[in-house]
Design a protein around this motif. Structure first.
Motif, PDB file in Angstrom:
ATOM      1  N   LYS A 138       0.831  -1.210   0.000  1.00  0.00           N
ATOM      2  CA  LYS A 138       0.000   0.000   0.000  1.00  0.00           C
ATOM      3  C   LYS A 138       0.867   1.262   0.000  1.00  0.00           C
ATOM      4  O   LYS A 138       0.481   2.292  -0.566  1.00  0.00           O
ATOM      5  N   LEU A 139       2.051   1.193   0.596  1.00  0.00           N
ATOM      6  CA  LEU A 139       2.957   2.337   0.648  1.00  0.00           C
ATOM      7  C   LEU A 139       3.354   2.797  -0.757  1.00  0.00           C
ATOM      8  O   LEU A 139       3.456   4.002  -1.010  1.00  0.00           O
ATOM      9  N   ASP A 140       3.534   1.858  -1.692  1.00  0.00           N
ATOM     10  CA  ASP A 140       3.879   2.228  -3.073  1.00  0.00           C
ATOM     11  C   ASP A 140       2.722   2.967  -3.742  1.00  0.00           C
ATOM     12  O   ASP A 140       2.945   3.900  -4.526  1.00  0.00           O
ATOM     13  N   VAL A 141       1.502   2.583  -3.445  1.00  0.00           N
ATOM     14  CA  VAL A 141       0.329   3.269  -4.010  1.00  0.00           C
ATOM     15  C   VAL A 141       0.260   4.694  -3.459  1.00  0.00           C
ATOM     16  O   VAL A 141       0.021   5.652  -4.195  1.00  0.00           O
ATOM     17  N   ILE A 142       0.497   4.821  -2.155  1.00  0.00           N
ATOM     18  CA  ILE A 142       0.469   6.160  -1.546  1.00  0.00           C
ATOM     19  C   ILE A 142       1.572   7.034  -2.128  1.00  0.00           C
ATOM     20  O   ILE A 142       1.366   8.225  -2.430  1.00  0.00           O
ATOM     21  N   LYS A 143       2.752   6.456  -2.327  1.00  0.00           N
ATOM     22  CA  LYS A 143       3.854   7.221  -2.927  1.00  0.00           C
ATOM     23  C   LYS A 143       3.498   7.659  -4.347  1.00  0.00           C
ATOM     24  O   LYS A 143       3.785   8.792  -4.746  1.00  0.00           O
ATOM     25  N   ALA A 144       2.853   6.801  -5.126  1.00  0.00           N
ATOM     26  CA  ALA A 144       2.432   7.151  -6.480  1.00  0.00           C
ATOM     27  C   ALA A 144       1.385   8.262  -6.446  1.00  0.00           C
ATOM     28  O   ALA A 144       1.391   9.156  -7.305  1.00  0.00           O
ATOM     29  N   GLN A 145       0.481   8.239  -5.461  1.00  0.00           N
ATOM     30  CA  GLN A 145      -0.520   9.301  -5.331  1.00  0.00           C
ATOM     31  C   GLN A 145       0.139  10.642  -4.987  1.00  0.00           C
ATOM     32  O   GLN A 145      -0.240  11.687  -5.510  1.00  0.00           O
ATOM     33  N   VAL A 146       1.143  10.600  -4.108  1.00  0.00           N
ATOM     34  CA  VAL A 146       1.874  11.814  -3.751  1.00  0.00           C
ATOM     35  C   VAL A 146       2.617  12.366  -4.987  1.00  0.00           C
ATOM     36  O   VAL A 146       2.630  13.574  -5.244  1.00  0.00           O
ATOM     37  N   ASP A 147       3.220  11.479  -5.754  1.00  0.00           N
ATOM     38  CA  ASP A 147       3.928  11.915  -6.971  1.00  0.00           C
ATOM     39  C   ASP A 147       2.977  12.552  -7.976  1.00  0.00           C
ATOM     40  O   ASP A 147       3.308  13.553  -8.632  1.00  0.00           O
ATOM     41  N   LEU A 148       1.763  11.972  -8.109  1.00  0.00           N
ATOM     42  CA  LEU A 148       0.774  12.534  -9.018  1.00  0.00           C
ATOM     43  C   LEU A 148       0.333  13.912  -8.529  1.00  0.00           C
ATOM     44  O   LEU A 148       0.209  14.856  -9.328  1.00  0.00           O
ATOM     45  N   ALA A 149       0.106  14.064  -7.232  1.00  0.00           N
ATOM     46  CA  ALA A 149      -0.290  15.370  -6.690  1.00  0.00           C
ATOM     47  C   ALA A 149       0.808  16.402  -6.875  1.00  0.00           C
ATOM     48  O   ALA A 149       0.561  17.563  -7.206  1.00  0.00           O
ATOM     49  N   SER A 150       2.050  16.004  -6.686  1.00  0.00           N
ATOM     50  CA  SER A 150       3.195  16.895  -6.880  1.00  0.00           C
ATOM     51  C   SER A 150       3.300  17.336  -8.340  1.00  0.00           C
ATOM     52  O   SER A 150       3.542  18.515  -8.630  1.00  0.00           O
TER      53      SER A 150
END
Length: 154
Positions: A138-150
């Motif tokens: 799940k941490l990789d999904v959250i990191k991908a969401q943060v990257d998309l928001a950035s």
């Protein structure tokens, strides 16, 4: 286009024309000055008609070399005004070129940011699919969401 419709260049052009006119005015042959005086001098007793009638005539001639000096001074002023006009034109051209380059750079940055946003979105979809399949944390999904928001903020 910037050189043809810039009011600063028009002002410099008009100033150059004004200096040219001043040069022509400075080189003009001055009008001669005449003055005359007529005196009637009576005799010592003052009762008889005058014996002498002095007449004076004055002609003022300007300094002969003044016209040549005024011409040289006027030519130097015209050259200075022309160089100033050229400097103004070059400054306007440089500013227009710099602004055009800034617009191109901004367009390239926008394209790069849109591409980064698209790639971050694709990466999030793939990471979410792998998480659903159970191969990613799940941490990789959250990191991908943060990257998309950035990427969206950029």
């Amino acid at each position: 286009m910037a050189l043809s419709s810039n009011p600063t260049i028009d002002v410099a052009r008009e100033q150059t024309a004004q200096v040219r006119a001043q040069r022509v005015e400075g080189m003009a042959i001055p009008d001669p000055s005449f003055s005359a005086a007529y005196d009637s001098m009576p005799r010592l007793t003052g009762f008889s008609p005058s014996i002498s009638k002095p007449l004076s005539l004055t002609v003022v001639v300007p300094f002969p070399d003044k016209i040549r000096l005024q011409s040289r001074l006027g030519s130097a002023n015209v050259n200075a005004a022309q160089e100033n006009m050229r400097l103004v034109a070059q400054s306007v051209a440089a500013a227009a070129s710099e602004a055009y380059d800034a617009v191109l750079l901004a367009a390239m940055h926008r394209r790069d940011f849109l591409e980064a946003d698209s790639l971050a979105g694709d990466f999030l979809k793939k990471t979410q699919a792998r998480f659903n399949a159970g191969s990613v944390a799940k941490l990789d999904v959250i990191k991908a969401q943060v990257d998309l928001a950035s990427a969206g903020n950029d």
